[in-house]
Design a protein around this motif. Structure first.
Motif, PDB file in Angstrom:
ATOM      1  N   LEU A  96       0.811  -1.214   0.000  1.00  0.00           N
ATOM      2  CA  LEU A  96       0.000   0.000   0.000  1.00  0.00           C
ATOM      3  C   LEU A  96       0.847   1.268   0.000  1.00  0.00           C
ATOM      4  CD1 LEU A  96      -2.768  -1.085   2.541  1.00  0.00           C
ATOM      5  CD2 LEU A  96      -2.873  -1.101   0.045  1.00  0.00           C
ATOM      6  N   ASP A  97       2.166   1.095  -0.051  1.00  0.00           N
ATOM      7  CA  ASP A  97       3.119   2.211  -0.089  1.00  0.00           C
ATOM      8  C   ASP A  97       2.976   3.107   1.145  1.00  0.00           C
ATOM      9  OD1 ASP A  97       5.278   3.530  -1.227  1.00  0.00           O
ATOM     10  OD2 ASP A  97       4.019   4.950  -2.327  1.00  0.00           O
ATOM     11  N   ILE A  98       2.832   2.464   2.296  1.00  0.00           N
ATOM     12  CA  ILE A  98       2.704   3.186   3.561  1.00  0.00           C
ATOM     13  C   ILE A  98       3.983   2.999   4.352  1.00  0.00           C
ATOM     14  CG2 ILE A  98       1.441   3.335   5.732  1.00  0.00           C
ATOM     15  CD1 ILE A  98      -0.995   2.231   4.103  1.00  0.00           C
ATOM     16  N   ASN A  99       4.796   4.031   4.409  1.00  0.00           N
ATOM     17  CA  ASN A  99       6.036   4.005   5.175  1.00  0.00           C
ATOM     18  C   ASN A  99       5.693   4.207   6.649  1.00  0.00           C
ATOM     19  OD1 ASN A  99       8.522   4.297   6.336  1.00  0.00           O
ATOM     20  ND2 ASN A  99       9.209   5.960   5.006  1.00  0.00           N
ATOM     21  N   TRP A 100       5.834   3.150   7.421  1.00  0.00           N
ATOM     22  CA  TRP A 100       5.418   3.182   8.823  1.00  0.00           C
ATOM     23  C   TRP A 100       6.424   3.879   9.740  1.00  0.00           C
ATOM     24  CZ3 TRP A 100       6.972  -1.050   6.026  1.00  0.00           C
ATOM     25  CH2 TRP A 100       8.177  -1.652   6.412  1.00  0.00           C
ATOM     26  N   LEU A 101       7.608   4.164   9.240  1.00  0.00           N
ATOM     27  CA  LEU A 101       8.672   4.670  10.112  1.00  0.00           C
ATOM     28  C   LEU A 101       8.332   5.998  10.795  1.00  0.00           C
ATOM     29  CD1 LEU A 101      11.808   3.647   8.039  1.00  0.00           C
ATOM     30  CD2 LEU A 101      10.984   2.654  10.172  1.00  0.00           C
ATOM     31  N   PRO A 102       7.788   6.990  10.084  1.00  0.00           N
ATOM     32  CA  PRO A 102       7.495   8.260  10.764  1.00  0.00           C
ATOM     33  C   PRO A 102       6.107   8.313  11.393  1.00  0.00           C
ATOM     34  CG  PRO A 102       7.125   8.519   8.419  1.00  0.00           C
ATOM     35  CD  PRO A 102       7.571   7.092   8.616  1.00  0.00           C
ATOM     36  N   LEU A 103       5.354   7.213  11.331  1.00  0.00           N
ATOM     37  CA  LEU A 103       3.969   7.226  11.786  1.00  0.00           C
ATOM     38  C   LEU A 103       3.835   6.731  13.222  1.00  0.00           C
ATOM     39  CD1 LEU A 103       2.247   5.749   8.588  1.00  0.00           C
ATOM     40  CD2 LEU A 103       2.673   8.155   9.163  1.00  0.00           C
ATOM     41  N   LYS A 104       2.719   7.085  13.845  1.00  0.00           N
ATOM     42  CA  LYS A 104       2.400   6.533  15.155  1.00  0.00           C
ATOM     43  C   LYS A 104       1.662   5.214  14.929  1.00  0.00           C
ATOM     44  CE  LYS A 104       1.399   9.215  18.556  1.00  0.00           C
ATOM     45  NZ  LYS A 104       0.719  10.156  19.509  1.00  0.00           N
ATOM     46  N   PHE A 105       2.186   4.152  15.503  1.00  0.00           N
ATOM     47  CA  PHE A 105       1.721   2.798  15.211  1.00  0.00           C
ATOM     48  C   PHE A 105       1.039   2.214  16.439  1.00  0.00           C
ATOM     49  CE2 PHE A 105       2.772  -0.421  11.847  1.00  0.00           C
ATOM     50  CZ  PHE A 105       1.995  -1.449  12.337  1.00  0.00           C
ATOM     51  N   GLY A 106      -0.204   1.781  16.286  1.00  0.00           N
ATOM     52  CA  GLY A 106      -0.943   1.187  17.385  1.00  0.00           C
ATOM     53  C   GLY A 106      -1.096  -0.315  17.214  1.00  0.00           C
ATOM     54  N   ILE A 107      -0.973  -1.046  18.302  1.00  0.00           N
ATOM     55  CA  ILE A 107      -1.153  -2.500  18.280  1.00  0.00           C
ATOM     56  C   ILE A 107      -2.204  -2.861  19.319  1.00  0.00           C
ATOM     57  CG2 ILE A 107      -0.067  -4.749  18.620  1.00  0.00           C
ATOM     58  CD1 ILE A 107       2.610  -3.470  17.900  1.00  0.00           C
ATOM     59  N   ILE A 108      -3.203  -3.618  18.904  1.00  0.00           N
ATOM     60  CA  ILE A 108      -4.228  -4.116  19.811  1.00  0.00           C
ATOM     61  C   ILE A 108      -3.995  -5.607  20.003  1.00  0.00           C
ATOM     62  CG2 ILE A 108      -6.697  -4.457  20.177  1.00  0.00           C
ATOM     63  CD1 ILE A 108      -7.206  -1.994  18.471  1.00  0.00           C
ATOM     64  N   GLY A 109      -3.590  -5.991  21.209  1.00  0.00           N
ATOM     65  CA  GLY A 109      -3.228  -7.373  21.497  1.00  0.00           C
ATOM     66  C   GLY A 109      -1.741  -7.593  21.327  1.00  0.00           C
ATOM     67  N   CYS A 110      -1.019  -7.710  22.436  1.00  0.00           N
ATOM     68  CA  CYS A 110       0.447  -7.835  22.384  1.00  0.00           C
ATOM     69  C   CYS A 110       0.906  -9.166  22.966  1.00  0.00           C
ATOM     70  CB  CYS A 110       1.111  -6.671  23.116  1.00  0.00           C
ATOM     71  SG  CYS A 110       1.104  -5.172  22.138  1.00  0.00           S
ATOM     72  N   GLY A 111       0.301 -10.243  22.511  1.00  0.00           N
ATOM     73  CA  GLY A 111       0.750 -11.575  22.888  1.00  0.00           C
ATOM     74  C   GLY A 111       1.896 -12.017  22.004  1.00  0.00           C
ATOM     75  N   ASN A 112       1.868 -13.266  21.556  1.00  0.00           N
ATOM     76  CA  ASN A 112       2.968 -13.777  20.737  1.00  0.00           C
ATOM     77  C   ASN A 112       3.145 -12.997  19.437  1.00  0.00           C
ATOM     78  OD1 ASN A 112       3.990 -16.143  22.240  1.00  0.00           O
ATOM     79  ND2 ASN A 112       1.909 -16.908  21.989  1.00  0.00           N
ATOM     80  N   VAL A 113       2.039 -12.714  18.751  1.00  0.00           N
ATOM     81  CA  VAL A 113       2.132 -12.025  17.455  1.00  0.00           C
ATOM     82  C   VAL A 113       2.328 -10.528  17.646  1.00  0.00           C
ATOM     83  CG1 VAL A 113       0.981 -11.576  15.274  1.00  0.00           C
ATOM     84  CG2 VAL A 113       0.704 -13.799  16.362  1.00  0.00           C
ATOM     85  N   GLY A 114       1.384  -9.897  18.353  1.00  0.00           N
ATOM     86  CA  GLY A 114       1.499  -8.456  18.562  1.00  0.00           C
ATOM     87  C   GLY A 114       2.763  -8.071  19.297  1.00  0.00           C
ATOM     88  N   GLY A 115       3.199  -8.942  20.220  1.00  0.00           N
ATOM     89  CA  GLY A 115       4.431  -8.671  20.957  1.00  0.00           C
ATOM     90  C   GLY A 115       5.651  -8.701  20.055  1.00  0.00           C
ATOM     91  N   LEU A 116       5.683  -9.630  19.100  1.00  0.00           N
ATOM     92  CA  LEU A 116       6.801  -9.696  18.156  1.00  0.00           C
ATOM     93  C   LEU A 116       6.803  -8.475  17.249  1.00  0.00           C
ATOM     94  CD1 LEU A 116       9.192 -11.248  16.946  1.00  0.00           C
ATOM     95  CD2 LEU A 116       7.549 -12.449  15.464  1.00  0.00           C
ATOM     96  N   LEU A 117       5.625  -8.091  16.764  1.00  0.00           N
ATOM     97  CA  LEU A 117       5.535  -6.887  15.938  1.00  0.00           C
ATOM     98  C   LEU A 117       5.999  -5.676  16.722  1.00  0.00           C
ATOM     99  CD1 LEU A 117       4.634  -5.438  13.343  1.00  0.00           C
ATOM    100  CD2 LEU A 117       2.320  -5.331  14.316  1.00  0.00           C
ATOM    101  N   TYR A 118       5.588  -5.581  17.965  1.00  0.00           N
ATOM    102  CA  TYR A 118       5.994  -4.459  18.823  1.00  0.00           C
ATOM    103  C   TYR A 118       7.515  -4.382  18.955  1.00  0.00           C
ATOM    104  CZ  TYR A 118       6.901  -2.075  23.280  1.00  0.00           C
ATOM    105  OH  TYR A 118       7.410  -1.252  24.265  1.00  0.00           O
TER     106      TYR A 118
END
Length: 371
Positions: A96-118
């Motif tokens: 989608l050509d969305i550069n996430w680096l300068p953005l504020k990123f929210g995660i809902i659910g920080c278990g095994n998957v969300g925690g790794l992404l975090y």
């Protein structure tokens, strides 16, 4: 691969997971499944089954109360496909050509998957906000309220489906929450479909054209709303965790659980059964200008995983179903069952020239082996 793992433990019989009946499992001693199979009294009452293993991280398809009450051992594979799902999120953003680096990123659910992404986002220097009422600030210093996460530029959902208790996740995002999203928000759900009220999402997307939505999971599956599919930017048939590596990780974890239950020594492993990936060399080719680390990541990820192909297969199925050529639900399951082999980033070696050490480290956080 199922026979390669489980064959020495007894006779292996393979069948459709969604269409499995009580008669099919009556004489089975163990049941190995994925998330499409609902395991409850209707399936297992009167059977010989004493072990149930789901090769998935989620367990909402298991009636745990029934299994425990009937002394049926059960096991899941937490974290087996976490890396696969995280790579799906990165692939979606790149497509989608969305550069996430300068953005504020929210995660809902920080278990095994969300925690790794975090962890990966933090290592890349991203401003991350997390909502998970089951965690404490000691485990995640970026925990905050759901409202603050919904104010982020990108929101990625990785919560399991919970319908009871103090913090149910069923319809966590309804019309009110979706209307809170600011203009241009990117919303990704690769956790469980009913965590978002899909009818409310359809209504909101019919009113707001600014929201950018990626759905890998739906309510309900497999008979999803084709109207909703038409309004999301990327749609896929619950395959975010379906990398070849992720599926095999889950299979191996359940195999080892069954071996422990039977008091048998494991005789197979992924190292023995899966040879190193051939043709795994990647080079940067035709990179967009300017040559930013984001553009390099887009180039590399597309060489490995064309997420647009997942979207196209689902939309093609929808068109065929609307024309009366196929039954959509059956086709949805078929796309999952016959999903093409997708290998994870760590299987590839990236040859880079004229790139900084910091950028090389950044790519290694994504999972690439940089040489």
């Amino acid at each position: 691969m199922v026979n390669a793992f489980f064959g020495h433990l007894g006779e292996v019989v393979c069948m459709s997971g969604r269409n499995m009946t009580a008669a099919d499992v009556r004489d089975a001693d163990a049941l190995i499944i994925r998330s499409v199979t609902k395991v409850n009294s209707a399936l297992l009452a009167g059977s010989k089954v004493k072990f149930v293993g789901t090769c998935t991280i989620g367990v909402d398809h298991l009636d745990q109360t029934f299994l425990d009450a009937n002394k049926i051992e059960w096991s899941s594979a937490p974290g087996c496909n976490a890396n696969s799902v995280v790579e799906f999120v990165y692939a979606a953003l790149c497509h989608l050509d969305i550069n996430w680096l300068p953005l504020k990123f929210g995660i809902i659910g920080c278990g095994n998957v969300g925690g790794l992404l975090y962890k990966r986002l933090k290592a890349q220097g991203v401003d991350v906000r997390c909502y998970d009422p089951n965690l404490t600030p000691a485990r995640n210093p970026d925990l905050t309220s759901l409202a603050e996460v919904l104010a982020c530029d990108v929101i990625s959902m990785h919560t399991p489906l919970v319908t009871t208790g103090a913090h149910p996740s069923f319809h966590l995002l309804g019309r009110d929450e979706l209307q809170q999203l600011k203009n241009g928000t990117v919303l990704i759900n690769c956790g469980r479909g009913p965590v978002i009220n899909n009818q409310a999402l359809l209504d909101v997307l019919s009113e707001r054209k600014d929201l950018r939505v990626v759905l890998d999971v739906w309510e309900p599956e497999p008979d999803i709303s084709l109207e909703l599919l038409d309004k999301v930017l990327l749609g896929s048939p619950h395959i975010a965790g379906y990398s070849y590596d992720g599926k095999l990780n889950g299979t191996e974890m359940i195999y080892r659980s069954l071996c422990r239950y039977l008091d048998k020594k494991p005789q197979s492993s992924l190292e023995q059964l899966v040879p190193p990936l051939a043709n795994n060399q990647l080079r940067i080719d035709g990179i967009e200008q300017p040559t930013t680390i984001f553009n390099i990541a887009k180039n590399l990820i597309k060489q490995i995983y064309d997420i647009a192909a997942d979207d196209l297969r689902l939309r093609t199925l929808a068109a065929q179903a609307l024309a009366g050529e196929v039954v959509f639900g059956e086709g949805f399951d078929g796309l999952r069952k016959h999903y093409p082999v997708r290998r994870e980033f760590h299987n590839y070696q990236v040859h880079l020239e004229n790139i900084s050490y910091a950028d090389k480290q950044w790519l290694q956080v994504l999972g690439f082996n940089c040489v």
